[in-house]
Design an enzyme around this catalytic site. Structure first.
Site, PDB file in Angstrom:
ATOM      1  N   VAL A 118     -40.765  34.977  24.733  1.00 48.21           N
ATOM      2  CA  VAL A 118     -41.434  33.982  24.721  1.00 48.21           C
ATOM      3  C   VAL A 118     -41.598  33.152  23.869  1.00 48.21           C
ATOM      4  CG1 VAL A 118     -44.027  32.893  25.653  1.00 48.21           C
ATOM      5  CG2 VAL A 118     -42.982  34.913  26.557  1.00 48.21           C
ATOM      6  N   PRO A 119     -40.682  31.953  23.606  1.00 45.67           N
ATOM      7  CA  PRO A 119     -40.308  31.266  22.011  1.00 45.67           C
ATOM      8  C   PRO A 119     -41.311  30.482  22.336  1.00 45.67           C
ATOM      9  CG  PRO A 119     -39.281  30.090  24.104  1.00 45.67           C
ATOM     10  CD  PRO A 119     -39.983  31.519  24.418  1.00 45.67           C
ATOM     11  N   CYS A 120     -42.684  30.867  21.214  1.00 39.96           N
ATOM     12  CA  CYS A 120     -44.032  29.640  21.203  1.00 39.96           C
ATOM     13  C   CYS A 120     -43.451  29.107  20.406  1.00 39.96           C
ATOM     14  CB  CYS A 120     -44.536  30.599  20.606  1.00 39.96           C
ATOM     15  SG  CYS A 120     -44.859  31.888  19.321  1.00 39.96           S
ATOM     16  N   HIS A 121     -42.363  29.474  19.463  1.00 41.37           N
ATOM     17  CA  HIS A 121     -41.785  28.475  18.393  1.00 41.37           C
ATOM     18  C   HIS A 121     -41.460  27.099  18.377  1.00 41.37           C
ATOM     19  CE1 HIS A 121     -38.408  30.837  19.103  1.00 41.37           C
ATOM     20  NE2 HIS A 121     -38.092  29.511  18.544  1.00 41.37           N
ATOM     21  N   ARG A 122     -41.587  27.099  20.434  1.00 38.88           N
ATOM     22  CA  ARG A 122     -40.610  25.829  20.262  1.00 38.88           C
ATOM     23  C   ARG A 122     -41.395  25.011  20.609  1.00 38.88           C
ATOM     24  NH1 ARG A 122     -35.935  29.091  23.984  1.00 38.88           N
ATOM     25  NH2 ARG A 122     -35.224  29.995  21.683  1.00 38.88           N
TER      26      ARG A 122
END
Length: 155
Positions: free
Chosen positions: A112-116
């Site tokens: 889950v690409p929370c860095h985006r």
DNA sequence: TCCCGCTCTGAGT
DNA sequence: ACTCAGAGCGGGA
């Protein structure tokens, strides 16, 4: 079959992964590494090679809770792009702060690409270290870790 | 129920 | 341009 655990390197950090088949239970950044297997796509991603993390599933996206819906929305963000907390909130029908809270407790970063997800002004936060978020975003922007989209040949 | 968070907006200076 | 309060949604104690 039992859940597998292992870690791989990303810069100064080790990425611990708990997983089984294409389902990821847990991802966390730690100082120390641990022996054991890591899903192929995550290995490739951390090494800066072309990879498609969308082939993996996360336990975080299961269910009909608000957090699960937030995590599903975040998974829609393409590699190399970003959205703001407020935009995700708008998509899901909740408030920006709820998105921040969901990102802070994301059990499976990368998958889950929370860095985006960034703040409207600035980069936003990331634990355990904001430098990881910066490095991930820089990598996705500059190197071709992102698999070409279907129908998109070149840029 | 109260408190906190990887926020955002608007008002005031 | 900068600061600050308040709104605001969920989760955890």
């Amino acid at each position: 079959m039992a859940i597998l655990s292992g870690s791989c390197r990303f810069g100064l950090w080790n990425v611990h992964v708990s997983w089984q088949d294409d389902l990821v239970y847990r991802v966390r950044f730690a100082r120390e590494g641990i022996p054991g297997p890591v899903p192929e796509e995550i290995l490739r991603y951390c090494a800066g090679r072309p990879s498609d993390l969308s082939t993996l599933r996360s336990v975080a996206t299961e269910g009909e809770t608000t957090f699960a819906r937030i995590y599903r929305a975040v998974r829609e963000v393409p590699c190399g792009e970003t959205v703001t907390y407020g935009e995700v909130a708008w998509m899901v029908g909740t408030a920006p702060r709820a998105v921040g809270a969901a990102m802070a407790r994301n059990p499976t970063p990368l998958v889950v690409p929370c860095h985006r997800v960034v703040a409207k002004t600035g980069i936003g936060g990331f634990s355990p270290d904001l430098a990881i978020k910066e490095a991930l975003l820089a990598m996705e922007r500059q190197r071709d870790v992102c698999m070409p989209e279907k129908g998109e040949v070149n840029r």
